[in-house]
Design an enzyme around this catalytic site. Structure first.
Site, PDB file in Angstrom:
ATOM      1  N   HIS A   3      -3.148   3.378  12.385  1.00  0.00           N
ATOM      2  CA  HIS A   3      -2.502   3.470  13.716  1.00  0.00           C
ATOM      3  C   HIS A   3      -1.118   2.820  13.729  1.00  0.00           C
ATOM      4  O   HIS A   3      -0.334   3.065  14.631  1.00  0.00           O
ATOM      5  CB  HIS A   3      -3.415   2.876  14.810  1.00  0.00           C
ATOM      6  CG  HIS A   3      -3.348   1.377  14.970  1.00  0.00           C
ATOM      7  ND1 HIS A   3      -3.580   0.759  16.181  1.00  0.00           N
ATOM      8  CD2 HIS A   3      -3.078   0.376  14.086  1.00  0.00           C
ATOM      9  CE1 HIS A   3      -3.455  -0.554  16.040  1.00  0.00           C
ATOM     10  NE2 HIS A   3      -3.164  -0.814  14.781  1.00  0.00           N
ATOM     11  N   PHE A  18       0.810  -1.232   0.000  1.00  0.00           N
ATOM     12  CA  PHE A  18       0.000   0.000   0.000  1.00  0.00           C
ATOM     13  C   PHE A  18       0.838   1.275   0.000  1.00  0.00           C
ATOM     14  O   PHE A  18       0.312   2.359  -0.164  1.00  0.00           O
ATOM     15  CB  PHE A  18      -1.092  -0.007   1.067  1.00  0.00           C
ATOM     16  CG  PHE A  18      -0.714  -0.328   2.504  1.00  0.00           C
ATOM     17  CD1 PHE A  18       0.407   0.205   3.106  1.00  0.00           C
ATOM     18  CD2 PHE A  18      -1.564  -1.143   3.258  1.00  0.00           C
ATOM     19  CE1 PHE A  18       0.712  -0.080   4.439  1.00  0.00           C
ATOM     20  CE2 PHE A  18      -1.266  -1.436   4.598  1.00  0.00           C
ATOM     21  CZ  PHE A  18      -0.117  -0.898   5.191  1.00  0.00           C
TER      22      PHE A  18
HETATM   23  C1  LIG Z   1      -2.882  -4.403  12.406  1.00  0.00           C
HETATM   24  S1  LIG Z   1      -3.124  -5.417  11.008  1.00  0.00           S
HETATM   25  C2  LIG Z   1      -4.854  -5.106  10.668  1.00  0.00           C
HETATM   26  C3  LIG Z   1      -5.476  -6.180   9.844  1.00  0.00           C
HETATM   27  C4  LIG Z   1      -6.993  -6.001   9.588  1.00  0.00           C
HETATM   28  N1  LIG Z   1      -7.311  -4.750   8.907  1.00  0.00           N
HETATM   29  C5  LIG Z   1      -7.759  -6.114  10.888  1.00  0.00           C
HETATM   30  O1  LIG Z   1      -8.115  -5.082  11.466  1.00  0.00           O
HETATM   31  O2  LIG Z   1      -7.985  -7.252  11.336  1.00  0.00           O
HETATM   32  C6  LIG Z   1      -2.252  -4.515   9.725  1.00  0.00           C
HETATM   33  C7  LIG Z   1      -2.325  -5.146   8.351  1.00  0.00           C
HETATM   34  O3  LIG Z   1      -1.558  -4.326   7.431  1.00  0.00           O
HETATM   35  C8  LIG Z   1      -0.906  -5.199   6.521  1.00  0.00           C
HETATM   36  N2  LIG Z   1       0.257  -4.509   5.910  1.00  0.00           N
HETATM   37  C9  LIG Z   1       1.373  -4.058   6.539  1.00  0.00           C
HETATM   38  N3  LIG Z   1       2.201  -3.461   5.667  1.00  0.00           N
HETATM   39  C10 LIG Z   1       1.587  -3.535   4.446  1.00  0.00           C
HETATM   40  C11 LIG Z   1       1.944  -3.073   3.142  1.00  0.00           C
HETATM   41  N4  LIG Z   1       3.088  -2.400   2.925  1.00  0.00           N
HETATM   42  N5  LIG Z   1       1.070  -3.291   2.119  1.00  0.00           N
HETATM   43  C12 LIG Z   1      -0.095  -3.958   2.328  1.00  0.00           C
HETATM   44  N6  LIG Z   1      -0.496  -4.411   3.561  1.00  0.00           N
HETATM   45  C13 LIG Z   1       0.350  -4.203   4.597  1.00  0.00           C
HETATM   46  C14 LIG Z   1      -0.491  -6.361   7.402  1.00  0.00           C
HETATM   47  O4  LIG Z   1      -0.166  -7.507   6.645  1.00  0.00           O
HETATM   48  C15 LIG Z   1      -1.722  -6.537   8.292  1.00  0.00           C
HETATM   49  O5  LIG Z   1      -2.645  -7.432   7.721  1.00  0.00           O
END
Ligand SMILES: C[S@@+](CC[C@H](N)C(=O)[O-])C[C@H]1O[C@@H](n2cnc3c(N)ncnc32)[C@H](O)[C@@H]1O
Length: 340
Positions: free
Chosen positions: A250, A232
């Protein structure tokens, strides 16, 4: 309510607070060893449980006795330990199980990072990166077992919040919803289930999307849910008229959050909706989940929890207008914006 209003004498109240992590670590042991599942049908002795989970019986007894003293298990006159409403939440198979959350938050990565909170406070750096020599996302990419526990924990927390979210916020009217950083898809599939006309795109890093594939594809909304892997910070999928990001912003400081939100702005059409699902830090000293979760972000990712004003500024700086904040009966609020 906060500690200042308690009737407990201050030294006792402080001792309880200081020893809080002893309770947390015992909860971790119960979660990791699957004790709640082992006692769900009938109480068992520590010896029986130790045989079943491969532990040292008298040490396990001491942990369970301590947990029973704070209501997490029952302990009868034959020293058999049984389930309580609190330990029910640690069963693996209950909706919104907190077992994986206890394991990830109190186990092998969050806990050592919290041990270096002073490093973050002294330097502003991320304690996790200081402890492990890499960021948490790289760590998870190289530790698939831990990553699975983390993703299961996110799914459990999402299932916990789902009812409250749907009760407070109506997703009707959205044609295609993109869940950015949607993990294993628990939130998106629950929204699609309640909105039969809607299509969804689940977007996360490629490894996480691989992990989501099986459960999404065998779900009843598989035909309406596309899976896309990516980063992202580079781009997010186009084609949606609304984006939802739960517990994403966050994780990041303002600079990195703006990159994500500007990518969202670029991918959304005119009047596209931006829906963040986050805790909003209340003003003053009110007790709120967000205030300690904020420290979790300090030590784990370098992100932080935000006030309404801080969200408003982020929205404006990335080309959105913050429409409204809808509180829910969970720590999360829905922060709705529109692309301007
Ligand atoms: C705190 S988790 C939240 C997951 C979900 N939205 C939930 O609330 O259950 C953060 C998510 O961001 C994703 N993430 C982290 N860096 C990313 C990146 N550069 N591109 C895409 N996704 C990413 C992680 O794999 C993870 O699934």
């Amino acid at each position: 309510m906060n500690g200042q209003e308690s009737n407990v004498p201050p030294p006792l109240a402080m001792l309880q607070l200081i020893s809080g992590f002893w309770i947390s670590r015992c909860i971790y042991i119960a979660a990791k060893l699957g004790i709640a599942d082992l006692v769900k049908n009938e109480p068992k002795t520590a010896a029986e449980l130790a045989t079943a989970c491969g532990a040292h019986a008298s040490s396990l007894f001491r942990v369970l006795r301590a947990l029973a003293s704070v209501g997490i298990f029952t302990q009868d006159d034959k020293d058999r330990f049984g389930i309580t409403p609190l330990s029910e939440t640690l069963r693996a198979d209950v909706p919104g199980s907190l077992r994986a959350f206890a394991m990830t938050e109190l186990g092998e990565e969050h806990y050592p990072a919290w041990g270096n909170l002073l490093h973050s406070v002294g330097t502003g750096e991320i304690a996790f990166d200081h402890t492990f020599g890499m960021d948490i996302w790289k760590y998870f990419a190289g530790h698939p077992d831990n990553a699975k526990i983390f993703n299961d924990a996110m799914s459990g927390m999402t299932a916990q919040a789902n009812e409250a979210l749907h009760a407070a916020y109506d997703f009707a009217g959205i044609n295609t919803l993109v869940d950015i950083g949607g993990g294993h898809g628990g939130l998106l599939t629950s929204i699609l289930r309640r909105n039969p006309q809607m299509h969804g795109i689940l977007f996360d890093s490629p490894l996480v999307i691989d992990g989501a594939r099986e459960s999404v594809q065998r779900s009843d909304v598989a035909q309406r849910c596309e899976l896309v892997g990516g980063n992202f910070f580079e781009s997010v999928p186009s084609g949606g008229d609304a984006h939802i990001l739960k517990w994403i912003i966050h994780d990041w400081d303002d600079e990195k959050s703006l990159v994500i939100l500007r990518n969202s702005h670029r991918a959304l059409g005119e009047n596209g909706k931006l829906i963040l699902v986050e805790a909003v830090v209340p003003p003053g000293s009110e007790l709120h989940f967000s205030k300690f979760m904020d420290l979790n972000m300090l030590v784990m990712t370098g992100g932080h929890e935000r006030t309404e004003e801080e969200f408003r500024r982020l929205y404006e700086a990335s080309g959105f207008r913050l429409n409204r904040i809808v509180p829910t009966e969970s720590p999360f609020s829905v922060i709705e914006g529109v692309r301007v």
